[in-house]
Design a protein around this motif. Sequence first.
Motif, short mmCIF file in Angstrom:
data_model
loop_
_atom_site.label_atom_id
_atom_site.label_comp_id
_atom_site.label_asym_id
_atom_site.label_seq_id
_atom_site.Cartn_x
_atom_site.Cartn_y
_atom_site.Cartn_z
N SER A 1 37.97 33.12 31.30
CA SER A 1 37.53 34.49 31.53
C SER A 1 36.59 34.92 30.41
CB SER A 1 38.74 35.42 31.56
OG SER A 1 39.25 35.54 30.24
N LYS A 2 35.87 36.02 30.68
CA LYS A 2 34.91 36.53 29.68
C LYS A 2 35.56 36.74 28.32
CE LYS A 2 30.80 38.74 31.20
NZ LYS A 2 30.43 39.38 32.45
N GLU A 3 36.77 37.33 28.34
CA GLU A 3 37.45 37.63 27.08
C GLU A 3 37.80 36.35 26.34
OE1 GLU A 3 38.70 39.06 30.12
OE2 GLU A 3 37.21 40.61 29.72
N GLU A 4 38.27 35.35 27.12
CA GLU A 4 38.64 34.08 26.50
C GLU A 4 37.42 33.42 25.86
OE1 GLU A 4 42.24 32.05 28.95
OE2 GLU A 4 40.50 32.64 30.12
N LEU B 1 34.72 34.94 24.74
CA LEU B 1 34.37 35.69 23.53
C LEU B 1 35.28 35.31 22.37
CD1 LEU B 1 33.59 39.28 24.85
CD2 LEU B 1 32.01 37.61 23.86
N LYS B 2 36.58 35.16 22.69
CA LYS B 2 37.56 34.82 21.67
C LYS B 2 37.26 33.44 21.08
CE LYS B 2 42.50 34.66 21.16
NZ LYS B 2 43.13 33.53 21.82
N ARG B 3 36.96 32.52 22.00
CA ARG B 3 36.66 31.14 21.57
C ARG B 3 35.40 31.11 20.68
NH1 ARG B 3 37.95 26.49 20.25
NH2 ARG B 3 36.87 24.67 21.01
N ASP C 1 34.26 33.52 18.82
CA ASP C 1 34.63 34.08 17.51
C ASP C 1 35.33 33.05 16.64
OD1 ASP C 1 33.49 36.48 17.72
OD2 ASP C 1 35.30 37.58 18.33
N GLU C 2 36.29 32.33 17.26
CA GLU C 2 37.03 31.30 16.53
C GLU C 2 36.08 30.26 15.95
OE1 GLU C 2 40.83 31.04 19.53
OE2 GLU C 2 39.72 29.20 19.08
N LYS D 1 33.94 31.40 13.19
CA LYS D 1 34.75 31.47 11.97
C LYS D 1 34.91 30.08 11.38
CE LYS D 1 37.33 35.09 12.06
NZ LYS D 1 38.33 35.90 12.75
N ASP E 1 30.90 33.86 10.92
CA ASP E 1 31.39 35.06 11.60
C ASP E 1 30.50 36.24 11.27
OD1 ASP E 1 32.65 33.91 9.45
OD2 ASP E 1 34.43 35.19 9.52
#
Lengths: 281, 343
Positions: free
Chosen positions: B109-112, B114-116, B118-119, B122, B127
């Motif tokens: 999903s879009k959120e996943e 985005l999260k990936r 970011d990870e 980092k 970041d």
Amino acid sequence: MKRATARLATEEPAWIKALILAVVATFLVLVLILPMVTVFVEALRRGVGPALEAIREPDAVAAMKLTLLTAAIAVPFNAFFGICAAWAVAKHEFRFKPFLITLIDLPFSVSPVVAGLIYVLVFGAQGWFGEWLIDHDIKIIFATPGIVLATVFVTFPFVARELIPLMQEQGVDEEEAAVSLGASGLRTFWSVTAPNIRWALLYGMLLCNARAMGEFGAVSVVSGHIRGMTNTMPLHVEILYNEYNFVGAFAVAGVLCGLAVVTLTLKTLLEVAQPHGRVGH
Amino acid sequence: MTITARDIEKTFDRYPALNGVTLEIAEGELLALLGPSGSGKTTLLRLIAGLEFPEKGQILFDDQDMTLAGAADRRVGFVFQQYALFRHMTVARNVAFGLDVRKRAQRPSKEEILKRVDELLKLVELDGLGKRFPNQLSGGQRQRVALARALAVNPRVLLLDEPFGALDATVRKSLRKELRRIHDATGVTTIFVTHDQEEALELADRVAILNLGRIEQVGTPTEVYDAPSGPFVCGFVGAANRFEGDVQAERFTGGGLTLAAPGVANGSATAFVRPHDLVPAADGDGFDVVAHRVTAQGPVVHIEGLTLAGLPFEAHFARENAQGLAPGAKLRLAPSKAYVFPA
């Protein structure tokens, strides 16, 4: 003692710069600006009325419609062909590549009249496919399809020529990266290749459009000059001029100039809007 | 994942690029393909990635034959020498690309995503730079983005083509450490191509040395340095002085040098001596040289000059052993260790 001025090694003394600028300006006025002004002066010689009338005349309207139709077909077709050809040449290695590049340039080196004649020889009544075409009631020569074909031929190279150097410079790294990340061929084209070439593509299409609307020689051979049917704007201008209808001829010519100015304005806007400041090479 | 290349042959325009190469890369390993330009190392990497295809031989991912599978179906992460970032996309979009192009059923999903992203940003210490465009980044930062983008798809193997080639020396050093750290953090099988032997020795678990389309030696950095398989490896990995000569009855003579050459057949041969294996010698041992250049490089003093036979040599002394040494000085040197290979 010499005056120490900070000067670039490639910079000329002021008087040479002024001289060169003067030569360029004179040349531009004589060869470009004066003729353009003449077109509008001659068109308006008897006032705005007769000029407008010449443009509103049914044959003139038909010529404008035909010219716009021709450009509307030729430009997308050559944009598509140009992308395919540039893609093949810039991103792939194959044996007959130099031959293909020469072939793309052919319309630039062949006289447009010859290009027109080739189509007459192939599709005309006495041509190779003449009988077959007559039997099947298909008209190409002295009809719109012939005009479109001739225009497509003449404007073939514009988009391809604009794209090939750019695509060669960009290489295939980004495409390979996209593919290795799992993108399909089509996805790679739309997400990676197309955005990288969009400005050059638009630029090439504008040049292609300018030439498509202005083409005279090739179209003249295949058109047959049937008024209101197979006359494009440049042909219509010639006919009016030969009939000593100078106001009419220059009025229609003025519209052609107007279309050219629109094209050039769009091109300039493109150059300004483009992120890297310059289009193509 | 284990990767096996078996009897690979590949030619470009009748010029052989790879000439029967067999190599196995173990799960979780960090392997360097080291060789001079034209040795076929990049070609081998591209064959594993599916960007080229061999004329002969097989590429296996575990037991699966991938020889003719397309790059898109291999799930490899490839980092290009010039990074090949998508120039019209932001850093975040670049990193997300491999996830964005997945078929709907497999796409997170879009959120996943985005999260990936970011990870990963980092992980490569970028970041906060997600909204930048590639041309707003330095070379080292671009390289990190390319790395994050390749890692985003959870690749079965990470392939890097001359990853530090276009960077200046300082950035190169710090990115090397970075790559090692990221490799250890992710555990992904990694192969990188380099022509820089120092880089290969410092970074890799094992080094495969290629020359003229063949693998000369595969081994740990210590193995290839201390026990080179032949004259090419010996000359290419680490610096070495070369002496041409002959072997008779397991003794090498040549260039003013006499050495034991156990197990080497009679005939012409080449001896290699590393600069730090040339040590001051007593009379009756070793050979005479004249120093022409003496340069202190940190704790080590480099001495360059000519032997009496007119051959150039280079020796490295610890600084305390080079007190008072100046250009023009006459020295007597002897090899503490040497490699002799039949020519």
